[in-house]
Motif scaffolding. Structure first.
Motif, PDB file in Angstrom:
ATOM      1  N   LEU A   1       1.816   5.229  10.289  1.00  0.00           N
ATOM      2  CA  LEU A   1       2.615   5.428   9.086  1.00  0.00           C
ATOM      3  C   LEU A   1       2.172   6.668   8.314  1.00  0.00           C
ATOM      4  O   LEU A   1       3.009   7.401   7.768  1.00  0.00           O
ATOM      5  CB  LEU A   1       2.537   4.194   8.191  1.00  0.00           C
ATOM      6  N   GLU A   2       0.892   6.916   8.265  1.00  0.00           N
ATOM      7  CA  GLU A   2       0.410   8.104   7.553  1.00  0.00           C
ATOM      8  C   GLU A   2       0.879   9.379   8.243  1.00  0.00           C
ATOM      9  O   GLU A   2       1.254  10.348   7.583  1.00  0.00           O
ATOM     10  CB  GLU A   2      -1.115   8.065   7.450  1.00  0.00           C
ATOM     11  N   LYS A  24       0.867  -1.177   0.000  1.00  0.00           N
ATOM     12  CA  LYS A  24       0.000   0.000   0.000  1.00  0.00           C
ATOM     13  C   LYS A  24       0.905   1.229   0.000  1.00  0.00           C
ATOM     14  O   LYS A  24       1.689   1.436   0.940  1.00  0.00           O
ATOM     15  CB  LYS A  24      -0.891   0.013   1.232  1.00  0.00           C
ATOM     16  N   GLN A  57      -1.521   1.800  10.232  1.00  0.00           N
ATOM     17  CA  GLN A  57      -1.766   2.681   9.090  1.00  0.00           C
ATOM     18  C   GLN A  57      -1.778   4.140   9.530  1.00  0.00           C
ATOM     19  O   GLN A  57      -1.172   5.002   8.878  1.00  0.00           O
ATOM     20  CB  GLN A  57      -3.086   2.336   8.399  1.00  0.00           C
ATOM     21  N   GLY A 105       5.997   2.751   0.783  1.00  0.00           N
ATOM     22  CA  GLY A 105       4.828   1.906   0.928  1.00  0.00           C
ATOM     23  C   GLY A 105       5.030   0.862   2.006  1.00  0.00           C
ATOM     24  O   GLY A 105       6.136   0.684   2.525  1.00  0.00           O
ATOM     25  N   TYR A 106       3.946   0.164   2.344  1.00  0.00           N
ATOM     26  CA  TYR A 106       4.049  -0.846   3.398  1.00  0.00           C
ATOM     27  C   TYR A 106       3.066  -1.980   3.148  1.00  0.00           C
ATOM     28  O   TYR A 106       2.089  -1.832   2.405  1.00  0.00           O
ATOM     29  CB  TYR A 106       3.784  -0.227   4.776  1.00  0.00           C
ATOM     30  N   GLU A 126       8.713   8.214  -2.669  1.00  0.00           N
ATOM     31  CA  GLU A 126       7.669   7.212  -2.482  1.00  0.00           C
ATOM     32  C   GLU A 126       8.033   6.285  -1.331  1.00  0.00           C
ATOM     33  O   GLU A 126       9.197   5.998  -1.079  1.00  0.00           O
ATOM     34  CB  GLU A 126       7.472   6.381  -3.748  1.00  0.00           C
ATOM     35  N   LEU A 140       1.918   5.055   0.356  1.00  0.00           N
ATOM     36  CA  LEU A 140       1.508   6.221   1.113  1.00  0.00           C
ATOM     37  C   LEU A 140       1.576   7.471   0.241  1.00  0.00           C
ATOM     38  O   LEU A 140       1.952   7.404  -0.928  1.00  0.00           O
ATOM     39  CB  LEU A 140       2.402   6.365   2.341  1.00  0.00           C
ATOM     40  N   GLU A 141       1.215   8.599   0.820  1.00  0.00           N
ATOM     41  CA  GLU A 141       1.222   9.860   0.083  1.00  0.00           C
ATOM     42  C   GLU A 141       2.567  10.088  -0.596  1.00  0.00           C
ATOM     43  O   GLU A 141       3.623   9.932   0.017  1.00  0.00           O
ATOM     44  CB  GLU A 141       0.934  11.017   1.040  1.00  0.00           C
ATOM     45  N   LYS A 142       2.525  10.448  -1.860  1.00  0.00           N
ATOM     46  CA  LYS A 142       3.755  10.704  -2.614  1.00  0.00           C
ATOM     47  C   LYS A 142       4.251  12.113  -2.306  1.00  0.00           C
ATOM     48  O   LYS A 142       3.476  13.065  -2.270  1.00  0.00           O
ATOM     49  CB  LYS A 142       3.498  10.553  -4.113  1.00  0.00           C
ATOM     50  N   ARG A 157       4.600   9.726   7.587  1.00  0.00           N
ATOM     51  CA  ARG A 157       4.820  10.164   6.209  1.00  0.00           C
ATOM     52  C   ARG A 157       4.522  11.655   6.059  1.00  0.00           C
ATOM     53  O   ARG A 157       5.271  12.397   5.418  1.00  0.00           O
ATOM     54  CB  ARG A 157       3.933   9.344   5.263  1.00  0.00           C
ATOM     55  N   GLU A 158       3.443  12.087   6.666  1.00  0.00           N
ATOM     56  CA  GLU A 158       3.060  13.498   6.615  1.00  0.00           C
ATOM     57  C   GLU A 158       4.149  14.383   7.224  1.00  0.00           C
ATOM     58  O   GLU A 158       4.510  15.430   6.669  1.00  0.00           O
ATOM     59  CB  GLU A 158       1.756  13.677   7.377  1.00  0.00           C
TER      60      GLU A 158
END
Length: 234
Positions: A139-140, A10, A136, A157-158, A155, A12-14, A143-144
């Protein structure tokens, strides 16, 4: 054949940029290694600068005009190269591989100390009493935060596994030139024989902070050009 099906991850935000801001990341990396410098003293500093400049010579083909004696001077010099070389912080990462092997004989405690020193300012979320963890959400948020500081990979993902572990993928990594050279020179093994990854080390320290569990990783695919790590609680 690759062990993983990349479509299972999945993403995450690019990040809205291909590469992190080089001067900012160079400063971040050097500041982290200052914590290690406090442990080892002048022998660390001298050798760190030597290996960093060796890397610059290989990649850029030049040497500094003035003698560099401190990590602050090295930081400023590496940052000044950003118009010539997109990954100046790689010189510091490569230097750390060399110095840690020189002083400890293997990647180990110094890398852990660097990870601790740079993660301590992250805001701690609520303590999680069991292992029903919103990975999730974690991680979000991670990432933010990384994107907002302009130090994120383009990029990430996980893949969450049934046993609570994670597989994390970076399709490309901005530290690859340093890590690949260190790997080829036999400098990248940790004490348990697995391959070191500064990014995954940092990630595990972050996960420990926000979940209250210890985390470790095993790099399972690397330089393909993606890197994948298996991350797990213990």
């Amino acid at each position: 054949m690759a062990r993983y099906n990349l479509s299972d991850f999945k993403m995450l935000e690019k990040a809205p940029y291909e590469l992190p801001e080089p001067k900012l990341l160079t400063e971040f990396v050097i500041e982290g290694y200052k914590a290690v410098e406090k442990t080892y003293g002048p022998v660390y500093t001298t050798n760190f600068i030597k290996y960093a400049l060796r890397f610059v010579k290989m990649k850029v083909g030049e040497e500094p005009v003035e003698e560099i004696k401190t990590l602050d001077q090295l930081r400023d010099y590496l940052a000044s190269l950003s118009d010539k070389y997109s990954f100046p912080y790689c010189a510091a990462v490569y230097a750390q591989f060399n110095v840690e092997n020189l002083l400890e004989g293997r990647i180990g405690a110094a890398s852990m100390e660097m990870g601790h020193s740079k993660i301590k300012d992250v805001e701690k979320v609520e303590n999680i009493e069991d292992r029903d963890i919103d990975i999730q959400g974690i991680l979000e948020k991670y990432r933010e935060d990384m994107i907002s500081t302009r130090m994120a990979h383009h990029e990430m993902g996980y893949k969450a596994n049934g046993d609570g572990s994670l597989d994390i993928i970076y399709p490309t990594c901005y530290l690859k030139e340093a890590c690949k050279l260190a790997f080829d020179e036999g400098l990248a093994k940790r004490r348990d024989g697995t391959i070191q990854c500064g990014i995954m080390q940092y990630n595990c320290q972050y996960f420990k902070l926000v979940t209250s569990y210890n985390w470790d990783f095993k790099l399972v695919e690397y330089f393909e050009p993606h890197c994948i790590a298996h991350c797990f609680m213990f």
